[in-house]
Motif scaffolding. Structure first.
Motif, PDB file in Angstrom:
ATOM      1  N   THR A 187       0.816  -1.154  -0.088  1.00 24.70           N
ATOM      2  CA  THR A 187       0.010  -0.004  -0.227  1.00 24.70           C
ATOM      3  C   THR A 187       1.171   1.845  -0.271  1.00 24.70           C
ATOM      4  O   THR A 187       0.417   2.142  -1.001  1.00 24.70           O
ATOM      5  N   GLY A 188       1.729   1.226   0.693  1.00 20.86           N
ATOM      6  CA  GLY A 188       2.266   2.435   0.577  1.00 20.86           C
ATOM      7  C   GLY A 188       3.498   2.263  -0.787  1.00 20.86           C
ATOM      8  O   GLY A 188       3.520   3.552  -1.050  1.00 20.86           O
ATOM      9  N   LEU A 189       3.667   1.385  -0.931  1.00 18.79           N
ATOM     10  CA  LEU A 189       4.348   1.635  -2.400  1.00 18.79           C
ATOM     11  C   LEU A 189       3.588   2.151  -3.350  1.00 18.79           C
ATOM     12  O   LEU A 189       4.056   3.410  -3.683  1.00 18.79           O
ATOM     13  N   VAL A 190       2.688   2.275  -3.124  1.00 18.70           N
ATOM     14  CA  VAL A 190       1.386   2.376  -4.753  1.00 18.70           C
ATOM     15  C   VAL A 190       1.747   3.536  -4.435  1.00 18.70           C
ATOM     16  O   VAL A 190       1.523   4.367  -5.148  1.00 18.70           O
ATOM     17  N   VAL A 191       1.174   4.072  -2.514  1.00 20.10           N
ATOM     18  CA  VAL A 191       0.997   5.085  -2.512  1.00 20.10           C
ATOM     19  C   VAL A 191       2.081   6.142  -3.354  1.00 20.10           C
ATOM     20  O   VAL A 191       2.343   7.439  -3.744  1.00 20.10           O
ATOM     21  N   THR A 192       3.148   6.049  -3.224  1.00 22.92           N
ATOM     22  CA  THR A 192       4.872   6.958  -3.037  1.00 22.92           C
ATOM     23  C   THR A 192       5.383   6.559  -4.696  1.00 22.92           C
ATOM     24  O   THR A 192       5.388   7.944  -5.289  1.00 22.92           O
ATOM     25  N   MET A 193       4.492   5.935  -4.865  1.00 21.40           N
ATOM     26  CA  MET A 193       4.972   5.951  -6.842  1.00 21.40           C
ATOM     27  C   MET A 193       3.747   6.607  -7.531  1.00 21.40           C
ATOM     28  O   MET A 193       3.687   6.883  -8.540  1.00 21.40           O
ATOM     29  N   LEU A 252       9.175  -4.385  -6.972  1.00 21.88           N
ATOM     30  CA  LEU A 252       9.570  -4.749  -5.069  1.00 21.88           C
ATOM     31  C   LEU A 252       7.778  -5.382  -5.239  1.00 21.88           C
ATOM     32  O   LEU A 252       7.572  -5.256  -4.661  1.00 21.88           O
ATOM     33  N   LEU A 253       7.373  -4.281  -5.539  1.00 14.28           N
ATOM     34  CA  LEU A 253       5.060  -4.446  -6.014  1.00 14.28           C
ATOM     35  C   LEU A 253       5.420  -6.079  -6.211  1.00 14.28           C
ATOM     36  O   LEU A 253       4.415  -6.869  -6.192  1.00 14.28           O
ATOM     37  N   ILE A 254       5.966  -6.597  -7.254  1.00 13.93           N
ATOM     38  CA  ILE A 254       5.668  -8.217  -7.542  1.00 13.93           C
ATOM     39  C   ILE A 254       6.388  -9.207  -6.819  1.00 13.93           C
ATOM     40  O   ILE A 254       5.830  -9.756  -6.918  1.00 13.93           O
ATOM     41  N   ALA A 255       7.763  -8.466  -6.510  1.00 13.30           N
ATOM     42  CA  ALA A 255       8.237  -9.546  -5.354  1.00 13.30           C
ATOM     43  C   ALA A 255       7.879  -9.684  -4.658  1.00 13.30           C
ATOM     44  O   ALA A 255       7.185 -10.637  -3.122  1.00 13.30           O
ATOM     45  N   GLY A 256       7.169  -7.998  -3.562  1.00 11.49           N
ATOM     46  CA  GLY A 256       7.275  -7.935  -2.204  1.00 11.49           C
ATOM     47  C   GLY A 256       7.663  -7.939  -1.498  1.00 11.49           C
ATOM     48  O   GLY A 256       7.567  -7.548  -0.033  1.00 11.49           O
ATOM     49  N   ARG A 257       8.730  -7.707  -1.422  1.00 17.36           N
ATOM     50  CA  ARG A 257      10.166  -7.476  -0.199  1.00 17.36           C
ATOM     51  C   ARG A 257      11.614  -7.758  -0.705  1.00 17.36           C
ATOM     52  O   ARG A 257      11.600  -7.708  -2.470  1.00 17.36           O
ATOM     53  N   TRP A 258      12.776  -6.831  -0.437  1.00 18.34           N
ATOM     54  CA  TRP A 258      14.198  -6.726  -0.745  1.00 18.34           C
ATOM     55  C   TRP A 258      14.314  -7.359  -1.020  1.00 18.34           C
ATOM     56  O   TRP A 258      14.570  -8.712  -0.298  1.00 18.34           O
ATOM     57  N   SER A 259      15.566  -8.031  -2.470  1.00 22.56           N
ATOM     58  CA  SER A 259      16.401  -9.118  -2.614  1.00 22.56           C
ATOM     59  C   SER A 259      16.977  -8.564  -2.290  1.00 22.56           C
ATOM     60  O   SER A 259      17.197  -7.008  -3.179  1.00 22.56           O
ATOM     61  N   PRO A 260      18.790  -9.721  -2.136  1.00 23.48           N
ATOM     62  CA  PRO A 260      20.325  -8.557  -2.828  1.00 23.48           C
ATOM     63  C   PRO A 260      20.359  -8.049  -3.854  1.00 23.48           C
ATOM     64  O   PRO A 260      20.686  -7.493  -3.533  1.00 23.48           O
ATOM     65  N   PRO A 261      19.419  -8.559  -5.222  1.00 23.94           N
ATOM     66  CA  PRO A 261      20.146  -8.049  -6.775  1.00 23.94           C
ATOM     67  C   PRO A 261      19.183  -6.219  -6.162  1.00 23.94           C
ATOM     68  O   PRO A 261      19.904  -5.515  -6.691  1.00 23.94           O
ATOM     69  N   LEU A 262      18.147  -6.724  -6.332  1.00 27.17           N
ATOM     70  CA  LEU A 262      17.019  -5.102  -6.067  1.00 27.17           C
ATOM     71  C   LEU A 262      18.204  -4.484  -4.653  1.00 27.17           C
ATOM     72  O   LEU A 262      17.897  -2.889  -4.912  1.00 27.17           O
ATOM     73  N   HIS A 263      18.349  -4.324  -3.634  1.00 30.74           N
ATOM     74  CA  HIS A 263      18.977  -3.587  -2.551  1.00 30.74           C
ATOM     75  C   HIS A 263      20.362  -3.401  -3.905  1.00 30.74           C
ATOM     76  O   HIS A 263      20.852  -2.212  -3.331  1.00 30.74           O
TER      77      HIS A 263
END
Length: 275
Positions: A187-193, A252-263
């Motif tokens: 939810t917070g991610l969608v609002v930020t985007m 991030l919206l698709i994965a739902g979490r931070w992964s090492p590549p995204l970091h």
């Protein structure tokens, strides 16, 4: 001296600090306990109990008045141990504030010295007047706190006596991000985007603002006009970075979490100072 006589004397000193109705029961219980303890020590040391052994036992057991306090019915707590530090800070802090404010007023002359002729114009004279007035008088604050605490303790004691039995309550909900810090709030991610896209759209629309909103006053149009050099050199890069962040947000919206590549991808955009 006979160990039994020493214990009897000790028990007598203990029960002397207790209400009359408790003395007999406490004396029997305490004497039995001390006799057992002394017999145990004698067995461990492989010798008969004597006066020295008995005195060691009683010394370790505690002063008669302290032992009597263990048997005394508990009263009500005025200040709980967990509240004692906060109460101390409130009491001493209040006195300190009163002292600083009133002393500054007296030494600066903001508070006039009335009815004190001896040294009234000198700093030591004003200091004397301050100490005999607000200096000592500031202790009304701890007194007020103690009075309030006593009244609150009495009220709590009455409330606890009339309260219903304790019943379990549902445990407070802990956000998943508190347990797993790599989880993202969709939810917070969608609002930020959405806010980011709104900002980018506004930036893109500003050059055409005079034709879209010609009714705006000219000073407002001039204030919102973008510099030509900014539009030519920096604006495209800002839009590219913004688009990259939107892409990261979608991932991030698709994965739902931070992964090492995204970091690592996010770290590439951060300046060395902000990492």
């Amino acid at each position: 001296m006979d160990p039994k006589a020493i214990i009897d004397s000790y028990v007598g000193d203990v029960v002397r600090h207790l209400p009359q109705r408790q003395r007999t029961d406490v004396a029997l219980e305490l004497r039995s306990l001390l006799d057992d303890e002394l017999a145990g020590r004698a067995t461990d040391s492989d010798r008969a109990p004597d006066a020295a052994m008995t005195m060691d036992l009683l010394t370790a057991f505690g002063a008669p008045q302290d032992v009597a306090d263990r048997y005394r019915p508990a009263g009500f707590t005025v200040i709980r141990p967990s509240d004692a530090p906060r109460f101390t800070w409130l009491a001493l802090g209040g006195v300190g504030v009163i002292w600083v404010v009133s002393l500054a007023g007296y030494l600066s002359g903001a508070i006039p010295v009335v009815g004190w002729d001896y040294g009234a114009d000198a700093w030591w004279g004003r200091l004397t007047v301050w100490w005999l007035g607000p200096g000592i008088g500031a202790f009304w604050w701890p007194g007020l706190l103690i009075t309030y605490t006593l009244l609150a303790a009495l009220a709590n004691r009455r409330r606890d006596a009339s309260s219903e039995s304790w019943t379990p309550r549902a445990a407070p909900r802990i956000p998943a991000q508190t347990i797993d810090r790599d989880l993202v709030s969709r939810t917070g991610l969608v609002v930020t985007m959405a806010l980011s896209l709104l900002g980018a759209t506004t930036l893109l629309a500003l050059p055409g603002l005079p034709s879209v909103a010609p009714w705006l006053p000219q000073p407002a149009l001039d204030a919102l006009a973008l510099d030509e050099q900014f539009l030519a050199l920096r604006a495209p890069w800002i839009l590219l970075v913004g688009a990259a962040y939107v892409g990261l947000g979608i991932a991030l919206l698709i994965a739902g979490r931070w992964s090492p590549p995204l970091h690592r991808l996010h770290g590439c955009w951060m300046s060395p100072r902000s990492r």
